[in-house]
Design a protein around this motif. Structure first.
Motif, short mmCIF file in Angstrom:
data_model
loop_
_atom_site.label_atom_id
_atom_site.label_comp_id
_atom_site.label_asym_id
_atom_site.label_seq_id
_atom_site.Cartn_x
_atom_site.Cartn_y
_atom_site.Cartn_z
N ASN A 441 -29.88 41.82 44.93
CA ASN A 441 -30.50 42.93 44.20
C ASN A 441 -31.08 42.38 42.91
O ASN A 441 -30.65 42.72 41.82
CB ASN A 441 -29.45 44.01 43.91
CG ASN A 441 -30.05 45.28 43.32
OD1 ASN A 441 -31.05 45.80 43.81
ND2 ASN A 441 -29.44 45.77 42.24
N PRO A 442 -32.09 41.47 43.02
CA PRO A 442 -32.60 40.80 41.83
C PRO A 442 -33.28 41.77 40.86
O PRO A 442 -33.89 42.75 41.29
CB PRO A 442 -33.58 39.78 42.39
CG PRO A 442 -34.03 40.36 43.70
CD PRO A 442 -32.83 41.08 44.24
N ILE A 443 -33.19 41.43 39.60
CA ILE A 443 -33.88 42.24 38.59
C ILE A 443 -35.37 41.92 38.60
O ILE A 443 -36.20 42.82 38.54
CB ILE A 443 -33.29 41.98 37.19
CG1 ILE A 443 -31.76 42.17 37.21
CG2 ILE A 443 -33.94 42.89 36.15
CD1 ILE A 443 -31.30 43.55 37.54
N GLN A 448 -44.45 35.74 44.78
CA GLN A 448 -44.26 35.73 46.22
C GLN A 448 -43.22 36.77 46.67
O GLN A 448 -42.92 36.88 47.86
CB GLN A 448 -43.82 34.33 46.68
CG GLN A 448 -44.82 33.23 46.39
CD GLN A 448 -46.10 33.41 47.20
OE1 GLN A 448 -46.05 33.78 48.37
NE2 GLN A 448 -47.24 33.17 46.55
N GLY A 449 -42.68 37.49 45.70
CA GLY A 449 -41.67 38.48 46.02
C GLY A 449 -40.27 37.91 46.11
O GLY A 449 -39.33 38.62 46.52
N ASN A 450 -40.08 36.63 45.74
CA ASN A 450 -38.76 36.01 45.81
C ASN A 450 -37.97 36.27 44.54
O ASN A 450 -38.55 36.39 43.43
CB ASN A 450 -38.90 34.50 46.00
CG ASN A 450 -39.64 34.15 47.28
OD1 ASN A 450 -39.35 34.71 48.33
ND2 ASN A 450 -40.61 33.24 47.19
N ALA A 451 -36.65 36.35 44.68
CA ALA A 451 -35.78 36.55 43.52
C ALA A 451 -36.01 35.42 42.51
O ALA A 451 -36.10 34.25 42.87
CB ALA A 451 -34.33 36.60 43.95
N THR A 456 -28.54 36.15 33.76
CA THR A 456 -28.20 36.90 32.55
C THR A 456 -29.12 38.08 32.32
O THR A 456 -28.83 38.96 31.51
CB THR A 456 -28.25 35.97 31.33
OG1 THR A 456 -29.54 35.32 31.28
CG2 THR A 456 -27.16 34.89 31.42
N VAL A 457 -30.24 38.12 33.05
CA VAL A 457 -31.19 39.22 32.89
C VAL A 457 -30.63 40.47 33.57
O VAL A 457 -30.34 40.47 34.76
CB VAL A 457 -32.56 38.86 33.50
CG1 VAL A 457 -33.50 40.06 33.43
CG2 VAL A 457 -33.16 37.68 32.76
N LEU A 458 -30.47 41.55 32.79
CA LEU A 458 -29.96 42.81 33.32
C LEU A 458 -30.95 43.96 33.16
O LEU A 458 -30.79 45.01 33.78
CB LEU A 458 -28.65 43.19 32.61
CG LEU A 458 -27.49 42.19 32.73
CD1 LEU A 458 -26.30 42.66 31.91
CD2 LEU A 458 -27.08 42.00 34.18
N ASN A 473 -37.99 46.88 44.67
CA ASN A 473 -36.91 47.48 45.47
C ASN A 473 -35.58 47.46 44.72
O ASN A 473 -34.52 47.61 45.34
CB ASN A 473 -36.77 46.73 46.80
CG ASN A 473 -38.00 46.83 47.66
OD1 ASN A 473 -38.59 47.90 47.78
ND2 ASN A 473 -38.42 45.71 48.24
N LEU A 474 -35.62 47.29 43.40
CA LEU A 474 -34.39 47.23 42.61
C LEU A 474 -33.61 48.53 42.73
O LEU A 474 -34.17 49.62 42.62
CB LEU A 474 -34.73 46.97 41.15
CG LEU A 474 -33.55 46.99 40.16
CD1 LEU A 474 -32.61 45.83 40.42
CD2 LEU A 474 -34.06 46.98 38.72
N ASN A 475 -32.31 48.39 42.97
CA ASN A 475 -31.41 49.54 42.96
C ASN A 475 -30.57 49.45 41.68
O ASN A 475 -29.57 48.74 41.62
CB ASN A 475 -30.50 49.50 44.19
CG ASN A 475 -29.67 50.76 44.34
OD1 ASN A 475 -29.40 51.46 43.36
ND2 ASN A 475 -29.25 51.05 45.55
#
Length: 876
Positions: A441-443, A448-451, A456-458, A473-475
């Protein structure tokens, strides 16, 4: 709860006032007297019944008064024969449709005199004038099916017996377009909670005498989950007159070994049957890879049935069931490489006494109280950061107790049954969850759409400063539980009770060749939500005499209740922080649904050797239920869709036993269309769900099963099965673009390799996964898979050719063959003691195929590779 208790006590008092006790559940009884031409009793006459399709048979001899009783008979038409020294053989057809005893009085003719045989014309004894489509199967057929699925034999018997179901992994099956709306009725005890081996521990086939699998319109006595109802009659010792049983052992592929022990004894007044089974396998569950990794499991079951018949009118019955599943959660290659070692344990016990009293030759009172419990424990790896992409643990209990009581009576053209069904389900749920993979669930993501970006980024607002973009698509609701970003485990605990009350009345009206089955059911559901539902039902069947044809139509209004497994958390309203959008769920209790169901079909007998049965169904449901699977685990959460429209055809072509050869072919077609919005559930894997009408993952265009068996003189036998599935919908990978690295399905290189993904014929490898696929001059390339159909497009501005309703991605069609060879009398010896032996080979051609892949509703499961199982035993 007080109301439930008062009602239950009232029913108990009412039944007790008439005394107790005949055959339990819907199993029937045939009783009567055999007389000579002068009216005197004939002793030691042999009475024998036989069903030509199921091969069920039972016999007894008359007593000093010329009386006989055959008990525990599955509902079906039977051919009855009476033989006695000095008399002609008497034959007639007898129809057993319910638990009210069938009375027979037979006057025999002296040997040499004119013989009177009261049987119907050719093929008539194959027909059932019943408005509801169903399939009957007996132990004789079940035990010779060459299928190998540890701990799930009962599910496999249903899949291989009826065309109305689509097969899925882990003994799961989808009945007539629904996900899992199935009720098992075991000797009168209704069980509508999930019986797949990842939820519970089901009754072993060694304890089953027969099954009536109802896929048509349900009778008024059945509620809760009625897309398929399996009426199961268990084995009994009553009336056996001797000690009987079996001991056997087996060994097979993947280090699978096990054994079974059965022991029965009975007199005319007492009977007991005990079945103890156990199995251990290195491939216990269906796996997310073709080869099993971390998949050892074991299953042990104990079933005991006791019958006591102190008088000719009273029967006291007691069922005890105890079982355990202990298993490892199979890994995909990514999880195996991370060292994931999740596991699960399920404990089940059930106590179900039963009482029946025959008030008169026409009236029967039945009461079936019961209590059962499932205890489910899911354990994470010892190092939770070895769990990918999430770690989870669960301790869940489901206990239900209740009573089903009714009165059956026949008068004139009518057979009336009326009664009540009362139960309470007590739920306890403990659940822990955390994210261990920062790419889950990357921020932020790269172009390319990759994480991308540090863990540390929130805050999504920080992505621009890093030259990245916010994950579309972040939840955000699960970021606090991302352990890879310094979050903490989510912890949940809750308890709850669900009280259900139902009253019903149904009538079978026989008017010559016409049969009417009007009925009415009233349901009250009090749980996290409440609902009341009046439900009229009606069936009509007409027997066209002389043509061997039965026509039928039926209608049923039913109330569909939510699944109980993880119902509390899936319906949570703010508890533990589960407000709307947390976990991607909607914080609103799941509501019971309502369904209108229409059926129309026919039976056609061809001579006395072949029966064709076909049925059309159409079902419209408001609040249609399904499951949301949590990643690659066995933990699921109930969800509800606004409505569903299901229609299709089921059928079966069956032969009678023709000098040892018998066969049947089942077929089914289903359209399962579901409509948003969705309520409930937790995290959805794969691509985002459809925004409009879509085909759900239990939609399958066609499935069929052919079963062919030959047995030589009750000894050597061969059985062959052919199963065809056109392919379930793949909800998590809608098109080619979703399957690429960085696509909406979030697939890994290992997953691309597992499904044989290729770009322009060049297969993906772990070192060189496919992230784009172009043809000459920048045109769209051809992305293919050996296992799923993959509609093209959906990347690089190439429009997707996928259509949620008319062209969804699907598992590719498959043909799977199984073979069984064996003998019921290895040494060809006379008497009750016999040595048995068999060899079963499942997936004879070693077909590599999927049940489903990255399904939001059931996960990823491969079919078993070629599997061999050898069994040897002693029958006595």
């Amino acid at each position: 709860m007080k109301t439930l208790a008062v009602c239950a006590l009232g029913v108990l008092f009412y039944v007790a006032s008439g005394a107790f006790g005949q055959s339990l559940g819907n199993a029937g009884t045939i009783e009567g007297t055999i007389l000579d031409p002068s009216g005197a009793a004939i002793t030691h006459a042999e009475v024998y019944i036989h069903n030509a399709l199921t091969n069920y048979r039972q016999s007894t001899v008359t007593d000093a008064h010329g009386s006989f009783r055959l008990v525990n008979i599955p509902p079906n038409p039977y051919h009855l024969e009476v033989t006695a020294s000095g008399f002609n053989v008497h034959a007639q057809d007898v129809d057993v449709r319910n638990s009210v005893p069938v009375q027979v009085k037979i006057q025999m003719d002296l040997a040499g005199s004119k013989t009177t045989v009261t049987v119907e014309g050719a093929g008539a004894d194959l027909l059932e004038v019943d408005p509801s489509a169903h399939v009957d199967t007996d132990r004789n057929l079940i035990m010779k099916l060459p299928e190998i699925d540890p701990g799930a034999g009962l599910s496999q018997a249903i899949v291989y017996s009826t065309g109305g179901v689509a097969a899925d992994g882990n003994g799961f099956f989808h009945p007539l377009g629904d996900h899992a709306q199935v009720t098992f009725v075991i000797d009168g005890q209704p069980i509508s909670d999930q019986q797949s081996k990842v939820f519970s521990t089901q009754l072993p086939t060694s304890a089953v005498q027969s099954m009536e699998i109802v896929t048509g319109s349900p009778a008024a006595e059945f509620g809760d989950k009625t897309s398929l109802t399996a009426n199961i009659t268990t084995r009994s010792g009553l009336g056996a007159g001797r000690v009987f049983g079996n001991v056997d052992a087996s060994y097979g592929s993947f280090g699978t070994y096990g054994g079974s022990f059965g022991l029965g004894y009975g007199t005319s007044t007492f009977g007991n049957f005990l079945a103890v089974d156990g199995v251990r396998s290195g491939r216990f569950l269906d796996t997310p890879e073709f080869s099993p990794y971390h998949d050892i499991g074991n299953n042990q079951t104990l079933f005991d049935r006791l019958d006591f018949q102190p008088t000719g009118k009273d029967v006291i019955h007691f069922n005890l069931f105890m079982a355990r599943n202990g298993l490892e959660i199979p890994n995909n290659l990514d999880q195996q490489q991370s060292g994931q070692t999740q596991r699960q344990r399920v404990l089940t016990w059930s106590i179900a006494p039963g009482y029946q009293h025959t008030v008169s030759a026409h009236t029967l009172i039945t009461i079936n109280p019961y209590i059962r419990k499932d205890q489910f424990n899911y354990y994470p790896s010892s190092n939770i950061f070895n769990d990918l992409p999430t770690t989870q643990a669960q301790q869940r209990q489901l206990l239900n107790w209740g009573v089903k009581a009714d009165v059956s009576t026949t008068t004139g053209h009518h057979t009336i049954k009326y009664g009540v069904d009362l139960k309470q389900t007590r739920l306890l749920e403990n659940f822990q969850f955390g994210i261990t993979d920062p790419t889950f669930n990357p921020i932020c993501v790269d172009n390319q759409g990759n994480a991308a970006g540090p863990p540390t980024v929130l805050d999504p607002n920080q992505c621009d400063a890093l030259g990245l973009t916010t994950n579309p698509n972040l939840n955000p609701g699960i970021v606090p539980y991302d352990l890879s970003r310094g979050g903490s485990l989510f912890n949940y605990h809750a308890t709850g009770n669900i009280n259900q009350f139902a009253a019903y009345i149904e009538d079978t009206i026989t008017l010559g060749n016409l049969v009417l089955t009007p009925g009415f059911r009233f349901d009250r559901y009090d749980g996290l939500s409440t609902a009341t539902s009046p439900q009229p039902r009606l069936g009509i069947a007409y027997n066209i005499k002389g043509s061997g044809t039965v026509l039928r139509v039926a209608y049923a209004r039913t109330m569909e209740t939510p699944f109980n497994e993880n119902l509390l958390l899936s319906s949570a309203t703010g508890l533990g922080g589960l407000a709307q959008n947390v976990f991607g769920s909607v914080g609103e209790p799941l509501q019971p649904g309502n369904r209108n169901q229409f059926n129309g079909g026919l039976q056609q007998a061809i001579g006395k050797y072949l029966l064709i049965d076909a049925d059309y169904f159409w079902k419209y449901t408001h609040n249609a239920y399904d499951f949301n699977t949590l990643g690659a685990t066995t933990i699921t959460f109930p969800i509800a869709w606004h409505n569903s429209k299901l229609d299709g055809v089921t059928g079966r072509v069956s032969t009678t036993n023709m000098k040892g050869f018998q066969a049947y072919w089942t077929f089914g077609h289903t359209r399962a269309r579901y409509f948003p919005p969705e309520d409930g559930g937790l995290i959805f894997q794969g691509a985002p769900l459809a925004a409009g009408v879509f085909r759900i993952d239990h939609d399958q265009a066609f499935q069929s099963t052919g079963v062919f068996r030959y047995q030589h003189k009750n000894a050597e036998w061969i059985a062959f099965t052919w199963r065809y599935d056109s392919g379930l919908v793949v909800s998590g990978v809608p098109d080619a673009g979703a399957a690429l690295i960085g696509g909406s399905a979030g697939m890994s290189p290992n997953q691309q390799v597992s499904i044989g993904l290729a770009c322009n014929g060049v297969l993906a490898t772990v070192a060189n996964p496919i992230s784009d696929c172009l043809g000459p001059n920048g045109t769209m390339g051809k992305v293919t898979s050996t296992l799923i159909t993959l509609p093209q497009g959906g990347y690089d501005n190439f429009p997707s050719q996928e259509n949620d309703d008319h062209n969804p991605d699907r598992v590719k069609p498959r043909n799977v063959f199984n073979l069984g060879l064996g003998t019921d009398n290895l040494l060809h010896r006379e008497g009750h003691k016999r040595i048995t032996a068999s060899v079963d080979i499942a997936n004879l051609t070693n077909k590599v195929a999927l049940y489903n892949f990255l399904s939001t509703f059931s996960g990823t499961h491969f079919l078993q590779p070629r599997t061999l199982n050898v069994r040897i035993g002693l029958v006595f």
